[in-house]
Design a protein around this motif. Structure first.
Motif, PDB file in Angstrom:
ATOM      1  N   LEU A 132      73.870 -56.605  24.090  1.00  0.00           N
ATOM      2  CA  LEU A 132      72.958 -57.718  24.346  1.00  0.00           C
ATOM      3  C   LEU A 132      71.613 -57.225  24.877  1.00  0.00           C
ATOM      4  N   THR A 133      71.629 -56.167  25.686  1.00  0.00           N
ATOM      5  CA  THR A 133      70.368 -55.623  26.190  1.00  0.00           C
ATOM      6  C   THR A 133      69.537 -55.040  25.048  1.00  0.00           C
ATOM      7  N   ILE A 134      70.181 -54.280  24.167  1.00  0.00           N
ATOM      8  CA  ILE A 134      69.472 -53.739  23.012  1.00  0.00           C
ATOM      9  C   ILE A 134      68.969 -54.869  22.117  1.00  0.00           C
ATOM     10  N   GLY A 135      69.777 -55.933  21.967  1.00  0.00           N
ATOM     11  CA  GLY A 135      69.365 -57.072  21.166  1.00  0.00           C
ATOM     12  C   GLY A 135      68.132 -57.763  21.722  1.00  0.00           C
ATOM     13  N   VAL A 136      68.062 -57.905  23.052  1.00  0.00           N
ATOM     14  CA  VAL A 136      66.880 -58.522  23.676  1.00  0.00           C
ATOM     15  C   VAL A 136      65.646 -57.662  23.431  1.00  0.00           C
ATOM     16  N   PHE A 137      65.778 -56.345  23.581  1.00  0.00           N
ATOM     17  CA  PHE A 137      64.640 -55.455  23.344  1.00  0.00           C
ATOM     18  C   PHE A 137      64.217 -55.491  21.880  1.00  0.00           C
ATOM     19  N   SER A 138      65.176 -55.655  20.976  1.00  0.00           N
ATOM     20  CA  SER A 138      64.835 -55.754  19.565  1.00  0.00           C
ATOM     21  C   SER A 138      64.102 -57.052  19.277  1.00  0.00           C
ATOM     22  N   GLU A 139      64.540 -58.143  19.882  1.00  0.00           N
ATOM     23  CA  GLU A 139      63.960 -59.453  19.590  1.00  0.00           C
ATOM     24  C   GLU A 139      62.550 -59.598  20.152  1.00  0.00           C
ATOM     25  N   VAL A 140      62.336 -59.139  21.390  1.00  0.00           N
ATOM     26  CA  VAL A 140      61.010 -59.305  22.009  1.00  0.00           C
ATOM     27  C   VAL A 140      60.113 -58.099  21.772  1.00  0.00           C
ATOM     28  N   GLN A 141      60.663 -57.028  21.166  1.00  0.00           N
ATOM     29  CA  GLN A 141      59.882 -55.845  20.782  1.00  0.00           C
ATOM     30  C   GLN A 141      59.185 -55.178  21.967  1.00  0.00           C
ATOM     31  N   ILE A 142      59.873 -55.137  23.110  1.00  0.00           N
ATOM     32  CA  ILE A 142      59.379 -54.358  24.243  1.00  0.00           C
ATOM     33  C   ILE A 142      59.596 -52.882  23.934  1.00  0.00           C
ATOM     34  N   ARG A 143      58.671 -52.035  24.365  1.00  0.00           N
ATOM     35  CA  ARG A 143      58.757 -50.600  24.084  1.00  0.00           C
ATOM     36  C   ARG A 143      60.081 -50.030  24.576  1.00  0.00           C
ATOM     37  N   PHE A 144      60.765 -49.304  23.685  1.00  0.00           N
ATOM     38  CA  PHE A 144      62.081 -48.728  23.972  1.00  0.00           C
ATOM     39  C   PHE A 144      61.925 -47.215  24.053  1.00  0.00           C
ATOM     40  N   ASP A 145      62.078 -46.659  25.278  1.00  0.00           N
ATOM     41  CA  ASP A 145      61.904 -45.226  25.471  1.00  0.00           C
ATOM     42  C   ASP A 145      63.031 -44.678  26.339  1.00  0.00           C
ATOM     43  N   LEU A 146      62.869 -43.450  26.801  1.00  0.00           N
ATOM     44  CA  LEU A 146      63.934 -42.822  27.594  1.00  0.00           C
ATOM     45  C   LEU A 146      64.188 -43.566  28.903  1.00  0.00           C
TER      46      LEU A 146
END
Length: 323
Positions: free
Chosen positions: A185-199
């Motif tokens: 669900l956390t990855i899904g939220v980041f995918s939906e709102v397109q917040i930068r995904f880094d280390l």
């Protein structure tokens, strides 16, 4: 002196009245998260897409906001600017790290781009110097993506083994499915709102796994104690009693954690905002999953009632004792 009580001592909420519905909602949310990830993907940061890191030094104090405004006019895409703190630095040594995403799949930014960045930053700080320039290519970035997700997967596998050894396989499966639920669900939220995904977000995911696991283990410990204490009670009643007994601790822990995270989100700046957002979401979904996912799966699978050492059965007081 009166103690602050967020939850009454004699709570008796029925958390499993609609447990099948909660599991169904969680299942739908996981499918939506996976669909978003498959269709939109993640907005990978420089760590995962490759790019160039430039270290700058100046006598003038670093103004991250001014640096960012100067860089935005260049149209270089994802740019991260952060100040470097070191006790050994003197008052006239102000160091910053400027990270620029890879341009057109190139291994490094061109000398022309570096010259343009230098000119832009000199407009903010005329004495700025470029100390070093380092690049991360697409191949290394791809390896980072693999190792990052491998780290999350191995941590969840380690949790499975730990819970299995400490409790029973039904507990282990419930805890691990709750952790997978939180991470997906956390990855899904980041995918939906397109917040930068880094280390930093990978670090947040691992922290969420630890937080959610701790909450789940507290509930499961009380469940195991009550399974010994009330052998003739239905499993649903034992689970409800255990969650009500630990409810005060769960809410207090979540609220105090949220207070610190919200303060960091508002005051911490852009550099850590993605990490803090992931943690805020993780605390919320982790608290939810420890009750409505892990415990509901345990109710669904059932538990052997003869796996503990025999003890004299006693009647339960309403609500039970608090943690």
């Amino acid at each position: 002196m009166r103690r602050l009580r967020l939850v009454k001592d004699d709570t008796s909420f029925d958390f499993f009245k609609h447990w099948k519905m909660w599991l169904g909602i969680s299942g739908v949310m996981i499918l939506l998260a996976l669909a978003s990830f498959g269709l939109r993907g993640l907005n990978y940061g420089i760590d995962f897409r490759g790019g160039t890191t430039i270290r700058t030094e100046s006598a003038q104090t670093v103004d991250v906001g001014a640096y960012r405004d100067a860089m935005s006019a260049l149209g270089l895409g994802d740019t991260v600017i952060s100040e470097v703190f070191d006790p050994s630095f003197g008052p006239d040594k102000n160091v910053a790290m400027v990270r620029i995403q890879a341009q057109d799949d190139q291994e490094a930014v061109t000398p022309e781009t570096i010259a343009a960045v230098e000119a832009a930053l000199q407009g903010v700080s005329p004495d700025i110097r470029f100390i070093s320039v380092e690049s991360v290519g697409p191949k290394v970035s791809g390896e980072l993506i693999w190792t990052a997700f491998l780290a999350v997967g191995l941590s969840i596998l380690a949790v499975l083994v730990y819970i299995w050894l400490r409790f029973e396989w039904q507990f282990a499966l419930g805890a691990v499915l709750a952790l997978v639920h939180d991470v997906v669900l956390t990855i899904g939220v980041f995918s939906e709102v397109q917040i930068r995904f880094d280390l930093a977000i990978i670090a947040a995911l691992l922290t969420i796994v630890g937080y959610s696991l701790n909450d789940t283990v507290v509930v499961f410990d009380r469940v195991r104690e009550n399974l010994v204490k009330y052998k003739k009670r239905p499993l649903k009643e034992v689970l409800n009693l255990s969650i009500n007994e630990t409810l005060s601790r769960t809410i207090m822990t979540s609220l105090t954690t949220m207070l610190a995270l919200v303060a960091l989100y508002v005051l911490g700046g852009d550099v850590i905002r993605g990490f803090v957002f992931a943690m805020i979401w993780g605390v919320f979904v982790g608290t939810y999953s420890s009750i409505f996912v892990a415990s509901a799966i345990l109710l669904w699978l059932g538990v052997k009632r003869d796996w503990t050492k025999p003890e004299a059965e006693t009647e339960a007081a309403p609500g039970g004792a608090k943690v």
